[in-house]
Every structure is written in structure tokens, then in C-alpha cells.
Write a protein that holds these residues in place. Structure first.
Motif, PDB file in Angstrom:
ATOM      1  N   THR A  89       1.092  12.081  -5.259  1.00 12.31           N
ATOM      2  CA  THR A  89       0.532  11.349  -5.833  1.00 12.31           C
ATOM      3  C   THR A  89       1.157  10.505  -7.013  1.00 12.31           C
ATOM      4  OG1 THR A  89      -0.649  13.097  -7.434  1.00 12.31           O
ATOM      5  CG2 THR A  89      -1.737  12.397  -5.438  1.00 12.31           C
TER       6      THR A  89
ATOM      7  N   GLU B  92       0.980  -1.248   0.052  1.00 10.61           N
ATOM      8  CA  GLU B  92       0.076   0.076   0.055  1.00 10.61           C
ATOM      9  C   GLU B  92       0.932   1.220  -0.059  1.00 10.61           C
ATOM     10  OE1 GLU B  92      -3.449   2.143   2.580  1.00 10.61           O
ATOM     11  OE2 GLU B  92      -1.994   0.650   3.741  1.00 10.61           O
TER      12      GLU B  92
ATOM     13  N   TYR C 253      -4.333  13.715   6.508  1.00  7.98           N
ATOM     14  CA  TYR C 253      -3.700  14.258   5.427  1.00  7.98           C
ATOM     15  C   TYR C 253      -3.767  13.619   4.285  1.00  7.98           C
ATOM     16  CZ  TYR C 253      -2.415  17.486   9.248  1.00  7.98           C
ATOM     17  OH  TYR C 253      -2.582  18.504  10.362  1.00  7.98           O
ATOM     18  N   ARG C 254      -4.480  12.258   4.237  1.00 10.18           N
ATOM     19  CA  ARG C 254      -4.418  11.442   3.090  1.00 10.18           C
ATOM     20  C   ARG C 254      -4.760  12.069   1.751  1.00 10.18           C
ATOM     21  NH1 ARG C 254      -4.904   5.548   2.336  1.00 10.18           N
ATOM     22  NH2 ARG C 254      -4.873   5.121   4.364  1.00 10.18           N
TER      23      ARG C 254
ATOM     24  N   GLU D  74      -2.090   6.909  13.236  1.00  6.04           N
ATOM     25  CA  GLU D  74      -3.170   6.521  12.182  1.00  6.04           C
ATOM     26  C   GLU D  74      -3.802   7.730  11.785  1.00  6.04           C
ATOM     27  OE1 GLU D  74      -3.044   3.868   9.978  1.00  6.04           O
ATOM     28  OE2 GLU D  74      -1.576   2.733  11.184  1.00  6.04           O
TER      29      GLU D  74
ATOM     30  N   ILE E  76      -2.451   9.896   9.488  1.00  4.98           N
ATOM     31  CA  ILE E  76      -2.382   9.427   8.283  1.00  4.98           C
ATOM     32  C   ILE E  76      -3.933   9.989   7.417  1.00  4.98           C
ATOM     33  CG2 ILE E  76      -2.563   7.488   6.801  1.00  4.98           C
ATOM     34  CD1 ILE E  76      -0.286   6.226   8.784  1.00  4.98           C
ATOM     35  N   GLU E  77      -4.863   9.502   8.338  1.00  2.00           N
ATOM     36  CA  GLU E  77      -6.143   9.748   7.958  1.00  2.00           C
ATOM     37  C   GLU E  77      -6.599  11.122   7.692  1.00  2.00           C
ATOM     38  OE1 GLU E  77      -8.157   7.541   6.117  1.00  2.00           O
ATOM     39  OE2 GLU E  77      -6.401   6.236   6.840  1.00  2.00           O
TER      40      GLU E  77
ATOM     41  N   GLU F 192       9.248   5.336   3.733  1.00  2.00           N
ATOM     42  CA  GLU F 192       8.829   6.482   3.022  1.00  2.00           C
ATOM     43  C   GLU F 192       9.733   6.881   1.917  1.00  2.00           C
ATOM     44  OE1 GLU F 192       8.132  11.436   4.679  1.00  2.00           O
ATOM     45  OE2 GLU F 192       9.150   9.709   5.830  1.00  2.00           O
TER      46      GLU F 192
ATOM     47  N   ARG G 189       3.180   7.942  -5.254  1.00  2.00           N
ATOM     48  CA  ARG G 189       2.102   6.901  -4.810  1.00  2.00           C
ATOM     49  C   ARG G 189       1.799   5.939  -5.944  1.00  2.00           C
ATOM     50  NH1 ARG G 189      -3.670   8.977  -3.971  1.00  2.00           N
ATOM     51  NH2 ARG G 189      -3.513   8.983  -6.326  1.00  2.00           N
TER      52      ARG G 189
ATOM     53  N   LEU H 292       0.587  11.905   1.439  1.00  2.00           N
ATOM     54  CA  LEU H 292       0.020  12.597   2.580  1.00  2.00           C
ATOM     55  C   LEU H 292       0.585  14.253   1.788  1.00  2.00           C
ATOM     56  CD1 LEU H 292       1.184  10.877   5.705  1.00  2.00           C
ATOM     57  CD2 LEU H 292      -0.956  10.812   4.543  1.00  2.00           C
TER      58      LEU H 292
ATOM     59  N   VAL I 208       0.424   5.415   0.462  1.00  2.00           N
ATOM     60  CA  VAL I 208      -0.387   6.534   0.832  1.00  2.00           C
ATOM     61  C   VAL I 208       0.057   7.928   0.707  1.00  2.00           C
ATOM     62  CG1 VAL I 208      -1.692   7.462   2.805  1.00  2.00           C
ATOM     63  CG2 VAL I 208      -1.341   5.055   2.498  1.00  2.00           C
TER      64      VAL I 208
END
Length: 390
Positions: free
Chosen positions: A65, A7, A387-388, A381, A384-385, A57, A68, A11, A9
Motif C-alpha cells: 500500500t 492506476e 488479492y487486491r 483480472e 487481481i480482484e 510492476e 501504491r 496485491l 493496485v
């Protein structure tokens, strides 16, 4: 143990107010709004079939993006493989683009995030820190410097110096080169910084390639810094100007440092063969991850080049990867401990809140790592959520 899921992600933390470029860069007035409009990171999370998760990282200097999506694109190569085969998996990923024009840049940064997550899994599965897998605790105490003093009003700089000293730092880095045509004024400020810091503080200067337009100006600045007793002169020239770096190293007594903008051992080998630098500063989150960063540090030692890892304005995952390399590397010199953000009024939550550094102690200017499996970080977590990116 096999890789079951990969995965990535992206941010981003947008700046509420536009800021001027906090470092030297060409056409700063026009490009700062793109380069410094947000704090960025791309996190890689790799999970195995027996429930172990590794995190890494990617150095994210532009579009998160894009990075990612590169990780997602190559993820099928990793599924079903043993994550401990770090050399094989690095070479497998390298083979995708080795002769396709992408041996640097976004692709290597994507590889870095993947590779770091693999080392995290390996350490967790073995129950040992990554530095143990690299070769052990060569350096139990890591000399660290506060990064960085950005040239502002001298009153603000004095406050920052006092804060760094109160926190225990006896080494600090100064950012210069924002006005290459008025370098003498900046040197006067550096002299004031040195006077306030005192003889017990080691100072270094970082030009962020600010004198790339003119080697002779870089030479003049280097001689002025040398006269003030600074320890190193970092990135005076463009990242690819090997001839220029060799020229400066030959004509200066101050140590010449570079490497944060480079990506692989093949490129660094050219600098080492030319005796172009005294200190190498590659960043594991840019230069292909821990696997490649170790090779660059080891190669540097054969040329009597010291290793001072770059950590960057990203999250503490990047800083932690470099801590493990620093603990291992026989030619380690000093560790960059980020203490400032691009925007003084808007601190970077990706560095301050995403995870804590696995530091056991910090005394007399030196830090010691915790003895935790893998990288030794636990992600927040909620951050992360928050600034995702979609």
C-alpha cells in the motif's frame, strides 16, 4: 497519444501458516513473520487517450500500500504527457526526489512500475516487442537457470534437482548462508548437491548477504565454493560494502555477483569503478524500471561486467521485463527463472496465475521469447480482484 489515467493496485496473498525465513537474513527468527508473511505485488496500469494500456510492476518487499500510494501521489505529473518519452518522464520523476533524500528504496521501486508500463505502451503502439525498442534481439536464445535450491533435507533437494533437469535446466542456484557460523556443514550439502546434479549442470551459490558480518568468513566460503567448481558466489556481503566486494574479487577465483538490492546507475558506478564485481544482477522492478536497468547493463559492459538479471519472488510481470532486457543486452550471461516459492506448501499465485511468461520455446537450457507487442503479457483480472488490497 497522451497519458489519460494512472492506476496502482496493491496485491497480497497472506500465508496460512507462519514460515521460517527461507533465505539468509539477520535476526531471522524475529523478522521472518513480517518479511515473509505474504506474497506481495504492486501493479501499475497506465492508459492513454487512444485506448492503449501498459502494465508494470514494482518490486514489493514490504508494504504494497505504501508503494501504491507513492504511484498515486506522483500520477498527476504524467497526465497529458506522451508515454513514449520514457527518458524525459523518468527524469521528471527522478527530479521529484533527487535532492530530497529518496534516491533509493520505495520511491525508485514506484518509479520502476511506472517506467515499465510506459515501455509496454510504447511497444504496443509501435506493434513491436520492448526488446526491439531497446536495440533488437541480440540474444535470440537465453540461457536460464532454475532458482533456487533452498538447503533442506538432501532427499528433498535430490527430488528438486531431478525435477529441474527433467524440465530442461542445466544450471541451478543454491541458497546458502542461513547459518554463517556453521558454513562448513552447508558446504558439505552443496557438495552433495553437485554430486547428484552431475558434471553437466552448472551450479551457483547465493548467500543473500549472509556473511556481511565478516569478510574473512566470506573469503573462506568463497574458496570452498571455488574448490567445488561453482560458477559464481552471489551477495556474500552487505549490499553497500564496496570495499568488501573489491577485497573478495581480488582474492577469489570464483566470480563475484551482486546488485539485486541496489537501485540506480549512480550507485552501481561505484562498484564498477572499484572492479568490485564480475556479474551485475540488478532488477528492473527495483532499479528504476527498464529505462534505468538498460543504462546499468550498458555501463556494466564498459567494465567487462556480465549481466544476469534478478527476477525475485514477485509476479511474472517482473520476470517478463527482465526477459526483454536479457534479449537485448550484449553482455547478458544467464536469466533467473524462478522455480521455487518462499513457502513450499503454499505456492505463489501472483507468479503462477497473474499472467503467463511470453516464452516461445525452452530447449537445452535456453528459452526464446514470443514476438508480441509491448511486454507481451495479458493479466488475469480475476486474480487481481481476488488479492487486491483496499
Amino acid at each position: 497519444m497522451k497519458i489519460a489515467d494512472v492506476e496502482a493496485v496493491a496485491l497480497a496473498v497472506p500465508m496460512k501458516n507462519e514460515i521460517a525465513a527461507p533465505i539468509s537474513m539477520p535476526r531471522a527468527g524475529e523478522v521472518a513473520g513480517i518479511v515473509f508473511r505474504e506474497y506481495r505485488s504492486v501493479i501499475v496500469r497506465i492508459r492513454t487517450d487512444n485506448g492503449i494500456e501498459g502494465v508494470g510492476e514494482c518490486m514489493t518487499r514490504l508494504s504494497g500500500t505504501a508503494l501504491r500510494d507513492i504511484v498515486r501521489y506522483v500520477a498527476p505529473l504524467l497526465i497529458g504527457k506522451d508515454p513514449r518519452d520514457v527518458e524525459y518522464l523518468w527524469d521528471l520523476l527522478w527530479s521529484v526526489m533527487m535532492n530530497r533524500g529518496h534516491q533509493k528504496g520505495f520511491y525508485l521501486e514506484a518509479m520502476a512500475g511506472i517506467d515499465t508500463a510506459l515501455w509496454d505502451i510504447w511497444g504496443k503502439s509501435a506493434g513491436v516487442p520492448v526488446w526491439r525498442l531497446l536495440g533488437g534481439r541480440t540474444n535470440p536464445k537465453l540461457w536460464a537457470y532454475a532458482s533456487s535450491l533452498r538447503l533442506r533435507d538432501i532427499g528433498i533437494l535430490r527430488e528438486e534437482i531431478d525435477a529441474h533437469k527433467a524440465a530442461g535446466f542445466n544450471a541451478m542456484k543454491v541458497k546458502i548462508g542461513r547459518d554463517p557460523m556453521d558454513w562448513r556443514r552447508e558446504i558439505r550439502t552443496v557438495e552433495q548437491i553437485g554430486d547428484h546434479a552431475g558434471d553437466g549442470v552448472t551450479l551457483m551459490a547465493d548467500a543473500n548477504c549472509g556473511y556481511g558480518h565478516d569478510r574473512k568468513t566470506a573469503l573462506q566460503v568463497g574458496r570452498a565454493l571455488e574448490a567445488l567448481g561453482l560458477y559464481w558466489f552471489e551477495e556474500p556481503l552487505a549490499p553497500d560494502d564496496i570495499d568488501g566486494y573489491a577485497f573478495l574479487r581480488e582474492h577469489l577465483g570464483i566470480r563475484v555477483a551482486a546488485g539485486e538490492a541496489d537501485f540506480n546507475r549512480f550507485s552501481f558506478a561505484r562498484f564498477f569503478r572499484r572492479d568490485a564485481i564480475d556479474i551485475v544482477q540488478h532488477d528492473a522492478a527495483r532499479a528504476g524500471g527498464i529505462t534505468e536497468a538498460r543504462k546499468i547493463a550498458d555501463m556494466a559492459s564498459a567494465f567487462r561486467v556480465l549481466y544476469a538479471p534478478h527476477t525475485g519472488s514477485s509476479s511474472n510481470i517482473i520476470m517478463t521485463a527482465s526477459l526483454h532486457l536479457a534479449t537485448y543486452a550484449p553482455n547478458f550471461l544467464i536469466y533467473e527463472y524462478m522455480r521455487s516459492d518462499w513457502n513450499r506448501e503454499e505456492p505463489n499465485p501472483l507468479r503462477r496465475e497473474l499472467c503467463e511468461l511470453p516464452i516461445k520455446s525452452f530447449e537445452d537450457g535456453c528459452l526464446e521469447m514470443e514476438d508480441r507487442p509491448g511486454l507481451g503479457v495479458v493479466l488475469n483480472e480475476e486474480v487481481i480482484e481476488r488479492y487486491r488490497l483496499p
